[in-house]
Design a protein around this motif. Structure first.
Motif, PDB file in Angstrom:
ATOM      1  N   MET A  10       0.846  -1.202   0.000  1.00 14.49           N
ATOM      2  CA  MET A  10       0.000   0.000   0.000  1.00 14.49           C
ATOM      3  C   MET A  10       0.881   1.251   0.000  1.00 14.49           C
ATOM      4  O   MET A  10       1.585   1.525   0.954  1.00 14.49           O
ATOM      5  CB  MET A  10      -0.895  -0.003   1.245  1.00 14.49           C
ATOM      6  N   ALA A  37       0.459   4.926   0.242  1.00 12.74           N
ATOM      7  CA  ALA A  37      -0.638   5.830   0.564  1.00 12.74           C
ATOM      8  C   ALA A  37      -0.184   7.274   0.396  1.00 12.74           C
ATOM      9  O   ALA A  37       0.852   7.666   0.912  1.00 12.74           O
ATOM     10  CB  ALA A  37      -1.110   5.605   1.985  1.00 12.74           C
ATOM     11  N   THR A  38      -0.904   8.028  -0.351  1.00 11.53           N
ATOM     12  CA  THR A  38      -0.640   9.455  -0.469  1.00 11.53           C
ATOM     13  C   THR A  38      -1.753  10.187   0.270  1.00 11.53           C
ATOM     14  O   THR A  38      -2.931   9.923   0.031  1.00 11.53           O
ATOM     15  CB  THR A  38      -0.643   9.872  -1.949  1.00 11.53           C
ATOM     16  N   ASP A  39      -1.341  11.062   1.175  1.00  7.48           N
ATOM     17  CA  ASP A  39      -2.350  11.858   1.863  1.00  7.48           C
ATOM     18  C   ASP A  39      -2.752  12.974   0.902  1.00  7.48           C
ATOM     19  O   ASP A  39      -2.024  13.944   0.700  1.00  7.48           O
ATOM     20  CB  ASP A  39      -1.758  12.409   3.159  1.00  7.48           C
ATOM     21  N   ALA A  89      -4.980  15.317   0.875  1.00  2.07           N
ATOM     22  CA  ALA A  89      -5.141  16.680   1.382  1.00  2.07           C
ATOM     23  C   ALA A  89      -3.781  17.381   1.522  1.00  2.07           C
ATOM     24  O   ALA A  89      -3.637  18.551   1.176  1.00  2.07           O
ATOM     25  CB  ALA A  89      -5.867  16.652   2.726  1.00  2.07           C
ATOM     26  N   THR A  90      -2.768  16.624   1.997  1.00  7.95           N
ATOM     27  CA  THR A  90      -1.445  17.221   2.153  1.00  7.95           C
ATOM     28  C   THR A  90      -0.875  17.635   0.803  1.00  7.95           C
ATOM     29  O   THR A  90      -0.314  18.722   0.655  1.00  7.95           O
ATOM     30  CB  THR A  90      -0.491  16.211   2.824  1.00  7.95           C
ATOM     31  N   TRP A 149      -2.645  20.687  -0.404  1.00  6.49           N
ATOM     32  CA  TRP A 149      -2.178  21.814   0.410  1.00  6.49           C
ATOM     33  C   TRP A 149      -0.811  22.279  -0.073  1.00  6.49           C
ATOM     34  O   TRP A 149      -0.559  23.468  -0.257  1.00  6.49           O
ATOM     35  CB  TRP A 149      -2.127  21.381   1.880  1.00  6.49           C
ATOM     36  N   LYS A 175      19.905  17.327 -11.568  1.00 10.76           N
ATOM     37  CA  LYS A 175      19.010  16.190 -11.708  1.00 10.76           C
ATOM     38  C   LYS A 175      18.859  15.494 -10.347  1.00 10.76           C
ATOM     39  O   LYS A 175      19.546  15.822  -9.388  1.00 10.76           O
ATOM     40  CB  LYS A 175      19.566  15.236 -12.766  1.00 10.76           C
ATOM     41  N   ARG A 176      17.948  14.522 -10.313  1.00  8.79           N
ATOM     42  CA  ARG A 176      17.586  13.922  -9.027  1.00  8.79           C
ATOM     43  C   ARG A 176      18.779  13.327  -8.285  1.00  8.79           C
ATOM     44  O   ARG A 176      18.991  13.581  -7.109  1.00  8.79           O
ATOM     45  CB  ARG A 176      16.532  12.826  -9.265  1.00  8.79           C
ATOM     46  N   PHE A 177      19.578  12.530  -8.983  1.00  6.23           N
ATOM     47  CA  PHE A 177      20.684  11.878  -8.282  1.00  6.23           C
ATOM     48  C   PHE A 177      21.864  12.818  -8.104  1.00  6.23           C
ATOM     49  O   PHE A 177      22.679  12.609  -7.218  1.00  6.23           O
ATOM     50  CB  PHE A 177      21.070  10.567  -8.969  1.00  6.23           C
ATOM     51  N   GLU A 178      21.963  13.830  -8.925  1.00  6.59           N
ATOM     52  CA  GLU A 178      22.989  14.844  -8.688  1.00  6.59           C
ATOM     53  C   GLU A 178      22.706  15.534  -7.341  1.00  6.59           C
ATOM     54  O   GLU A 178      23.613  15.776  -6.547  1.00  6.59           O
ATOM     55  CB  GLU A 178      23.020  15.853  -9.828  1.00  6.59           C
ATOM     56  N   ASP A 206      20.933  14.206  -4.898  1.00  5.24           N
ATOM     57  CA  ASP A 206      21.098  13.187  -3.867  1.00  5.24           C
ATOM     58  C   ASP A 206      22.575  13.024  -3.506  1.00  5.24           C
ATOM     59  O   ASP A 206      22.956  12.987  -2.329  1.00  5.24           O
ATOM     60  CB  ASP A 206      20.511  11.874  -4.397  1.00  5.24           C
ATOM     61  N   TYR A 265      24.083  16.077  -1.520  1.00  7.13           N
ATOM     62  CA  TYR A 265      23.837  16.068  -0.078  1.00  7.13           C
ATOM     63  C   TYR A 265      24.534  14.882   0.603  1.00  7.13           C
ATOM     64  O   TYR A 265      24.978  14.990   1.744  1.00  7.13           O
ATOM     65  CB  TYR A 265      22.333  16.096   0.217  1.00  7.13           C
ATOM     66  N   TRP A 310      19.900  19.780   9.840  1.00 12.35           N
ATOM     67  CA  TRP A 310      20.602  18.497   9.755  1.00 12.35           C
ATOM     68  C   TRP A 310      21.942  18.583  10.492  1.00 12.35           C
ATOM     69  O   TRP A 310      22.302  17.699  11.281  1.00 12.35           O
ATOM     70  CB  TRP A 310      20.819  18.085   8.289  1.00 12.35           C
ATOM     71  N   GLU A 357      21.503  18.717  14.304  1.00 13.01           N
ATOM     72  CA  GLU A 357      21.074  17.425  14.861  1.00 13.01           C
ATOM     73  C   GLU A 357      22.190  16.390  14.753  1.00 13.01           C
ATOM     74  O   GLU A 357      22.364  15.552  15.642  1.00 13.01           O
ATOM     75  CB  GLU A 357      19.791  16.957  14.177  1.00 13.01           C
TER      76      GLU A 357
END
Lengths: 434, 434
Positions: free
Chosen positions: A1, A3-5, A7-8, A11, A161-164, A166, A169, A207, A210
């Protein structure tokens, strides 16, 4: 499953902007301490704060979209202290002192809003000025800088791009943790996050704080960021800044009053705060000049924060002064906060170990060290030396000389006068990486 | 607004276990290709597959909880192919061939379940055996290994703190991306993920495959993992494995039939598949022996996969054979898949560049290279050399010699007989890191 909320998601779609400053507590603690004193003793002083990008080669106005900047500044102006923020400020103990903020100040603070700003683009830079009562303009310094720095980061990463992203960071985290591991070797380290103004982003600062909390345990004594201190259950850390002597010096009538102004500041400070908040910031017009004229009562203060001298030389100069004053440096505190990083922290710690109490304020090199980690070649993530300083006080120029001539600021004629009054800098100019 | 989807959280709380194998497609593609042939030609062969941990010093049964292992094996047994998985298998083209899977095979496959297992603990190791029809036991190899390896990773990280975990993965990502950047320098690289069985975890394998997809673009030709190929829109990659010659050799009557068995396999394979699936795996009983006796028709096949010889020596040996057979190696394919990593890929690529077509199957060193990245000292995340091999065929021992004597497996008497029939290994023993 999966699940995507819903409403969030919807919003989130309605967000006008991905906010940078979401709370008036997202500022340095010393701003609130200074504000209480300014509110009490100098409520009528008019002070202009102005953005100044010392890294001239970085054309901020060509990198950051002006409308986006306005949107974020406008958003910050819409904020006020929330109920739980006010309760935390009123109910918390700071440096072991209960109710450090007086009821009349808190009463006033809960109606506080950031004042207007003036924004222009000149030669590829932003001219960003805040005119008005000192009690209001001073509160722009940190959010304005945090907004500028994060918008610059976002611009640099816009086409990643996405992995760049990723990997960026991932490498930044790995780099940060190498520093944590080095600092773990210093058993009596006392260090705090001072990196709000120059941070890469709010989430990255969180980050880092913490991670430090887990990695350094009790050696992390807190964060200068009031919001992060509240949210991560740390001490809020800070005392006072150059704006106090700068404003009082600008208000001084004649050279003799100017010469006394830096000490007058601390007399006023002492009337408001005690104990660990009695930290002298000696370098506004040069540490050597400051110590030459310093009144003996300052030697009873808890410590000094050398903020622009090279840490070892600056620390030695202060220790020598304490000894001349008959004080035992082992009972005194030096707070190092100028461009520190793991290597300078290590060196400074080893140098003074056992001779003086130390703590370290770790700023830009904690919260914005993306040098060499981007998988896409860019200098857009290297930190820059951008500040927001008081420039005008009741129509008179505000001046800072500092122990590093590269950090001097103010109208040239006024700078020349201050140099005459306080003497030339005792330290050589050093490049400002951050 | 921080929104928590309460239903999702509660659903998550009800999980009996955090599953490792969630789909029967979470296996290597060649298993399905081989299964179709085994189902068609050898439906009655009984074959035992057995786990074997060559890294004896790692006491798996002291690291992995037996009940947890049983839970995951039992969970895998509860799986069957889903409707959309069957549709994808039936409707997809593999290597440009439509309907590579025949309707009768797919009809049979949709009722497929993994058979029973036998698990015992002996001297700190697990004895894990799968008895039954070859058509069923062979399908345990990949999920059993993936479960063992991921349970071992989980055990190693059980006591990691939050940021220790975060930094672990950050460093692993950074390490992986360094390899991506090195491989980006090889313009005609063709590489695919072969890392399912030894992966650190399913999620980490998916990260690696998606990162490769972005970082290498068309140079990533696919994944051997059928589920990941489907989910990430890549080609499923693979052909055949050692179990085919091992089973047919075990079934052979007398030395002459044994000597012919490895070629008989490929004759059967050719009756099922063509084109890019015609890849010879020559090393089951030593590549040199294989080539000495190889029938000329094998030289017309697309390529060879040297899987245990040192890549450069093994490739040269095959190229020399092609030349003797009158073939132009530049039209032939070598598939390198034995313990490859960025450096050996680079070296092999540079060595053969322009002389032969190449592709690389990147396994353990892609999906389980956590060596040196843990912020907590541990060897528990270093990959181990654990395999799941056919050991018994209709009551007879199954044998593998390989080009690396360290990879030989089987009953010692039978190994001795095979060595007599096929000759001694031509290559020296090399340590098995992975």
């Amino acid at each position: 499953m999966v699940a995507t909320d819903i409403a969030t998601r919807v919003w989130n779609h309605t967000f006008k902007l991905d906010t940078i400053v979401r709370s008036l507590l997202d500022t340095d603690f010393y701003k609130l301490l200074m504000l209480q004193m300014v509110h009490g003793l100098h409520p009528d002083v008019q002070a202009t704060f102005s953005l100044h990008n010392r890294s001239r080669q970085v054309k901020l106005a060509e990198i950051i979209d002006e409308q986006e900047l306005r949107d974020h500044l406008d958003h910050a102006r819409s904020l006020s202290f929330t109920k739980r923020e006010m309760i935390w400020l009123a109910g918390n103990s700071f440096y072991g002192t209960r109710q450090i903020f007086r009821p009349d100040f808190l009463e006033w603070l809960q109606h506080f809003r950031l004042p207007e700003y003036e924004l222009r683009r000149v030669d590829g830079q932003f001219e960003l000025d805040f005119h008005g009562p000192w009690t209001h303009t001073m509160m722009w310094e940190i959010p304005a800088l945090a907004i500028i720095n994060e918008l610059r980061s976002r611009a640099a990463m816009k086409d990643f791009k996405r992995f760049e992203l990723d990997v960026l960071y991932a490498r930044a985290k790995a780099k940060m943790w190498e520093k944590v591991e080095r600092l773990q070797a210093l058993p009596d380290l006392r260090i705090s996050d001072f990196g709000t103004r120059r941070r890469h982003s709010f989430l990255w600062q969180r980050w880092c704080v913490e991670a430090l909390k887990e990695g350094l345990g009790d050696r992390l004594i807190g964060s200068s960021n009031v919001l992060l201190a509240m949210e991560t259950d740390l001490e809020a850390i800070g005392t006072n800044a150059h704006e106090l002597p700068m404003v009082l010096s600008a208000l001084a009538e004649g050279d003799e009053e100017l010469r006394q102004a830096p000490y007058q500041v601390f007399r006023q400070w002492q009337s408001y705060y005690g104990g660990n908040l009695l930290i002298v910031l000696p370098d506004t017009y040069g540490t050597s000049a400051f110590l030459r004229q310093a009144p003996p009562w300052l030697s009873s203060w808890t410590g000094f924060r050398p903020d622009s001298a090279p840490p070892i030389e600056g620390g030695e100069e202060i220790i020598a002064w304490w000894k001349r004053m008959g004080e035992d440096p082992r009972e005194k505190l030096l707070v190092f906060s100028d461009g520190m990083d793991a290597d300078t922290i290590e060196r400074t710690y080893r140098h003074f170990e056992g001779r003086v109490r130390m703590s370290f304020g770790w700023g830009t090199n904690l919260t914005n060290d993306f040098r060499g980690v981007s998988p896409v070649p860019t200098s857009g993530l290297d930190p820059i030396s951008v500040v927001c300083k008081v420039t005008d006080v009741n129509g008179r120029p505000a001046v800072k000389l500092s122990d590093n001539p590269a950090k001097a600021s103010g109208d040239p004629q006024a700078v020349a006068r201050y140099r005459r009054v306080f003497g030339e800098a005792a330290y050589a100019e050093r490049a400002l990486a951050v």
